[in-house]
Design an enzyme around this catalytic site. Structure first.
Site, mmCIF file in Angstrom:
data_model
loop_
_atom_site.group_PDB
_atom_site.id
_atom_site.type_symbol
_atom_site.label_atom_id
_atom_site.label_comp_id
_atom_site.label_asym_id
_atom_site.label_seq_id
_atom_site.Cartn_x
_atom_site.Cartn_y
_atom_site.Cartn_z
ATOM 1 C CD GLN A 170 -2.925 -1.074 2.342
ATOM 2 O OE1 GLN A 170 -2.714 -0.337 3.296
ATOM 3 N NE2 GLN A 170 -3.938 -1.931 2.323
ATOM 4 C CG ASP A 321 -4.633 -9.270 3.229
ATOM 5 O OD1 ASP A 321 -4.441 -8.673 4.306
ATOM 6 O OD2 ASP A 321 -4.656 -8.687 2.135
ATOM 7 N NE ARG A 352 -7.233 -9.178 9.296
ATOM 8 C CZ ARG A 352 -7.209 -8.875 8.012
ATOM 9 N NH1 ARG A 352 -6.143 -9.160 7.278
ATOM 10 N NH2 ARG A 352 -8.240 -8.274 7.451
ATOM 11 N NE ARG A 400 -8.231 -10.203 3.879
ATOM 12 C CZ ARG A 400 -8.719 -10.389 2.659
ATOM 13 N NH1 ARG A 400 -9.368 -11.503 2.363
ATOM 14 N NH2 ARG A 400 -8.564 -9.469 1.718
#
EC number: 2.5.1.19
Length: 446
Positions: A170, A321, A352, A400
């Site tokens: 990114q 991801d 996460r 996710r």
């Protein structure tokens, strides 16, 4: 809140096709909006994140329409032609939209305010703000460099040479997009390779972009500014991050034999499939081909007893991801899986690492959280116990986490309750209906 309990209902069989790649979808809209003429896109992911990108580009002058056949038509304004938006740009949950659009706006003489949902507003933007400020843009951000923030772009901007302190596609992409409207050459040095969709697509649109290897092995990416982009016809391959959930599900559920069609296998994105093969997963590539400069294949996946491994941290940028669903696979493997080098997962839509540790423990898995990863002792192929009645996995508005724990649910004895399935729409709006379509009893239940 929209809770749902995901339960076992037999093997996954048949053929499915997942929606278009999210990274490529974002970039096709952005670059189409900077080209002069009409760019046509088929297979675009129509999730909320990509819709946020399209809405922002419309607000800055591009004409973007979808026809009845699902083709998207983007009429661009040209590099340097972005218009002053009349209202704040609402990024929803999309970190990719935010960071890449900050790069675009930074080198145009306009001012834009970026806002987002509760999850996005917790994510740090300093990694993009710092280099873009060096180019001349000015920022007024919320504490910690977070949204809401206001960006005052500058033109002409100053070309820079910037070495990425962390592996981030990114940040790299934001700087390359900023360089499009900056006189001279903008250089990004990437010590650890990350997904290269921006480089591939910028070249396809006609930007003058080179990639060289430095003596230390770093990738040196240069883009010449004041570019003139040419409109393209783009076919978006299936998103490997979305395919990952179905690949893991088929590996874990006994009797499964599933073909996932048209999966993008860009080597900077597809490391999960290599890791699952190292664990003993049966994943066969059928009809490997090139679509729009991106490698694509159909994946045939059959139930396999997986074996735990130590995952090489060098693969993290190529599957960052996919770790939530890899954790689920590890929870049913034979032996121990060790993951390290995952600090980046703590600043995603949620933390996460902590979120998946808590979720898997609630479902009965044996998990140890470390500073930079998880250690998971698997069941040896037995289904997870699942969550108790009245206990729900907390998804933290993270799509996710929700989808990974849905897969844990169908590989469990009593199912897994997910507290909120709404975030799934940010990247994979048809996830639940597609899951129902490949399960003999799931279709009726859905």
């Amino acid at each position: 809140m929209r809770p749902r309990r995901f339960t076992a209902s037999g093997p996954l069989t048949g053929r499915i096709r997942v929606p278009g790649d999210k990274s490529i979808s974002h970039r096709s809209i952005m670059l189409g909006a900077l080209a002069v003429g009409e760019t046509r896109v088929t297979g675009l992911l129509e999730g909320e994140d990509v819709q946020s990108t399209a809405a922002a580009m419309r607000a800055m002058g591009a004409t973007i329409e979808r026809d009845a056949d699902g083709m998207w038509h983007v009429h661009g304004v040209g590099v340097g032609g972005l218009l002053q938006p009349q209202a704040a740009l609402d990024m929803g949950n999309s970190g990719t939209s935010t960071r890449l659009l900050m790069g675009l706006v930074a080198t145009h003489p306009i001012t834009a305010t970026f806002v987002g949902d509760g999850s996005l507003s917790k994510r740090p933007m300093g990694r993009v703000i710092d280099p873009l400020s060096t180019m001349g843009a000015e920022f007024t951000a919320s504490p910690g460099g977070r949204l809401p923030l206001t960006l005052r772009g500058i033109s002409p901007a100053v070309p820079i040479e910037y070495r990425l302190p962390v592996a981030s596609a990114q940040v790299k992409s934001a700087l390359l997009l900023a360089g499009l409207n900056t006189p001279g050459i903008t250089t990004v040095i990437e010590p650890i390779p990350t997904r290269d969709h921006s480089e591939r697509m910028l070249r396809g649109f006609g930007a003058e972009l080179t990639v060289d290897l430095a003596e230390d092995g770093a990738r040196v990416i240069r883009v010449r500014g004041e570019a003139e982009l040419k409109p393209q016809d783009i076919v978006v391959p299936g998103d490997p991050s979305s395919a990952a959930f179905f690949v893991v599900a088929a590996l874990l559920v006994e009797g499964s034999d599933l073909v996932v069609e048209n999966v993008g296998l860009n080597p900077t994105r597809a490391a999960l499939f290599d890791v699952l093969r190292l664990m003993g997963g049966s994943i066969e590539e059928l009809d490997r081909r090139d679509v729009g400069g991106e490698p694509v294949a159909d994946l045939r996946v059959r139930h396999s007893l997986l074996t735990g491994i130590a995952v090489d941290p060098a693969v993290v940028p190529s599957m960052v991801d996919e770790f939530p669903v890899l954790f689920v696979a590890a929870a049913l493997a034979r032996g121990r899986t060790v993951t390290t080098g995952l600090e980046e997962l703590r600043v995603k839509e949620s933390d996460r690492i902590s979120a998946m540790r808590a979720a898997l423990e609630l479902a009965g898995a044996t998990v140890t959280e470390t500073e930079d990863g998880l250690i998971i002792d698997g069941t040896g192929g037995d289904p997870l116990p699942g969550t108790a009645d009245g206990a729900s996995v907390v998804t933290h508005l993270d799509h996710r986490i929700a989808m990974a724990m849905a897969i844990a649910g169908i590989a469990s004895k009593r199912g897994v309750e997910v507290d909120d399935t709404r975030p799934i729409a940010t990247s994979f709006p048809v996830f639940e209906s597609l899951l129902a379509s490949v399960r003999p009893e799931g279709a009726a239940a859905a």
